[in-house]
Motif scaffolding. Structure first.
Motif, short mmCIF file in Angstrom:
data_model
loop_
_atom_site.label_atom_id
_atom_site.label_comp_id
_atom_site.label_asym_id
_atom_site.label_seq_id
_atom_site.Cartn_x
_atom_site.Cartn_y
_atom_site.Cartn_z
N PHE A 174 0.78 -1.25 0.16
CA PHE A 174 -0.07 -0.08 -0.21
C PHE A 174 0.61 1.10 0.17
O PHE A 174 2.06 1.30 0.12
CB PHE A 174 -1.14 -0.11 1.15
CG PHE A 174 -0.30 -0.14 2.68
CD1 PHE A 174 0.33 0.79 3.30
CD2 PHE A 174 -0.05 -1.49 3.07
CE1 PHE A 174 1.03 0.68 4.38
CE2 PHE A 174 0.39 -1.67 4.22
CZ PHE A 174 1.06 -0.58 5.16
N SER A 175 0.14 2.45 0.28
CA SER A 175 0.75 3.42 0.27
C SER A 175 1.80 3.90 -0.85
O SER A 175 1.45 4.02 -2.07
CB SER A 175 1.59 3.76 1.38
OG SER A 175 1.67 5.22 2.07
N LYS A 176 3.14 4.05 -0.66
CA LYS A 176 4.12 4.49 -1.74
C LYS A 176 4.16 3.49 -2.63
O LYS A 176 4.32 3.68 -3.90
CB LYS A 176 5.51 4.97 -0.97
CG LYS A 176 5.23 6.05 -0.21
CD LYS A 176 6.72 6.40 0.40
CE LYS A 176 6.71 7.53 1.35
NZ LYS A 176 7.76 7.79 2.13
N VAL A 177 4.13 2.30 -2.51
CA VAL A 177 4.33 1.09 -3.25
C VAL A 177 3.08 1.38 -4.41
O VAL A 177 3.22 1.26 -5.35
CB VAL A 177 4.28 -0.32 -2.45
CG1 VAL A 177 4.39 -1.44 -3.63
CG2 VAL A 177 5.78 -0.15 -1.56
N LYS A 189 0.66 4.56 -10.78
CA LYS A 189 0.86 5.85 -11.63
C LYS A 189 1.36 5.59 -12.89
O LYS A 189 1.33 6.34 -13.82
CB LYS A 189 1.55 6.76 -10.79
CG LYS A 189 2.94 6.76 -10.73
CD LYS A 189 3.74 7.59 -9.63
CE LYS A 189 5.26 7.41 -9.70
NZ LYS A 189 5.76 8.23 -9.00
N GLN A 190 2.07 4.46 -13.06
CA GLN A 190 2.86 4.15 -14.47
C GLN A 190 1.94 3.36 -15.50
O GLN A 190 2.49 3.21 -16.57
CB GLN A 190 4.20 3.39 -14.27
CG GLN A 190 5.10 4.11 -13.49
CD GLN A 190 6.28 3.34 -13.05
OE1 GLN A 190 6.60 2.35 -13.47
NE2 GLN A 190 7.17 4.03 -12.08
N TYR A 240 10.43 -4.59 -4.79
CA TYR A 240 10.04 -4.34 -3.32
C TYR A 240 10.17 -5.37 -2.22
O TYR A 240 9.97 -5.15 -1.21
CB TYR A 240 8.69 -3.86 -3.29
CG TYR A 240 8.35 -2.54 -4.12
CD1 TYR A 240 8.72 -1.15 -3.53
CD2 TYR A 240 7.89 -2.48 -5.45
CE1 TYR A 240 8.48 0.00 -4.32
CE2 TYR A 240 7.85 -1.49 -6.13
CZ TYR A 240 8.25 0.00 -5.49
OH TYR A 240 8.17 1.11 -6.23
N GLY A 241 10.63 -6.50 -2.70
CA GLY A 241 10.84 -7.63 -1.68
C GLY A 241 9.37 -8.20 -1.06
O GLY A 241 9.61 -8.66 -0.04
N LEU A 242 8.42 -7.98 -1.78
CA LEU A 242 7.00 -8.28 -1.12
C LEU A 242 6.48 -9.75 -1.51
O LEU A 242 7.24 -10.29 -2.75
CB LEU A 242 5.85 -7.36 -1.52
CG LEU A 242 6.40 -5.95 -1.18
CD1 LEU A 242 5.10 -4.97 -1.55
CD2 LEU A 242 6.48 -5.94 0.44
N GLU A 243 5.80 -10.46 -0.82
CA GLU A 243 5.25 -11.66 -1.43
C GLU A 243 3.87 -11.97 -1.15
O GLU A 243 3.18 -11.26 -0.38
CB GLU A 243 6.17 -12.88 -0.46
CG GLU A 243 7.47 -12.89 -0.78
CD GLU A 243 8.09 -14.22 0.15
OE1 GLU A 243 7.44 -14.79 0.84
OE2 GLU A 243 9.49 -14.15 0.06
N ARG A 244 3.41 -12.85 -2.22
CA ARG A 244 1.90 -13.26 -1.96
C ARG A 244 1.39 -14.22 -0.69
O ARG A 244 2.52 -14.90 -0.43
CB ARG A 244 1.45 -14.10 -3.17
CG ARG A 244 0.11 -14.44 -3.17
CD ARG A 244 -0.03 -15.43 -4.44
NE ARG A 244 -0.14 -14.67 -5.71
CZ ARG A 244 0.36 -15.41 -6.92
NH1 ARG A 244 0.82 -16.66 -7.16
NH2 ARG A 244 -0.03 -14.53 -8.01
#
Length: 177
Positions: free
Chosen positions: A81-84, A90-91, A116-120
């Motif tokens: 969320f947020s900045k991510v 936006k792109q 971002y190093g995130l995971e499902r």
């Protein structure tokens, strides 16, 4: 349910195994008409024109969901969320419109993971449980017995089939703070 006949690997080719599959199992997710192999329908419910918490969403489960994630359950990408959210949506043309539903492509999901190093994360819950999330969090509903995919060495490979006779039954709510 679809029934798929699968030949046994034994020498007796006349033997066949019947495997019950979820109807969505052989169905790819499409974003802008293009099939996605990694995505199971992940999306944002908020465009780039809105930042921060636009509204709160929730679901109440009416049935227990298997703790190993075999049943249908909520899926999210924690910290997306947020900045991510702003950086991802936006792109894209889909994210710049005033629409509040922004489906994500495989490339955008790979970016969440690789950049971002995130995971499902599968979130199975017990009957009566409530899940609350922000509208700018990547999320989806995973059905039972659905194929999940992983990107390994730039190839998309099946990581397994979740098998269950259960289904996901929830009530959704959306709240404006």
């Amino acid at each position: 349910r679809q029934r798929k006949k699968k030949q046994s690997s034994s020498e007796n080719q006349s033997e066949r195994t019947t495997v019950l599959l979820h109807p969505r199992q052989n169905h790819d997710v499409n974003v802008c008409g293009k099939p996605q192999k990694f995505s199971i329908g992940e999306h944002y419910d908020q465009s780039a024109s809105d930042s921060g918490i636009n509204y709160i969403q929730s679901s109440v489960s009416f049935v227990d969901q298997d703790s190993e994630g075999k049943d249908g359950c909520f899926v999210c990408w924690p910290k997306s969320f947020s900045k991510v959210h702003q950086a991802i949506v936006k792109q894209t043309y889909r994210g710049t419109k005033s629409e509040c539903w922004v489906p994500l492509t495989d490339e955008e999901l790979y970016r969440l993971r690789d950049e971002y190093g995130l995971e499902r994360k599968l979130v199975p819950v017990r009957k009566g449980s409530v899940i609350v999330w922000r509208s700018d969090l990547v999320h989806a509903a995973a059905g039972p017995m659905m194929k999940l995919y992983e990107k390994v060495h730039d190839e998309i490979l099946k990581s397994g089939i979740r098998q269950s006779n259960n289904f996901r039954m929830v009530a959704y709510m959306s709240m404006v703070p």
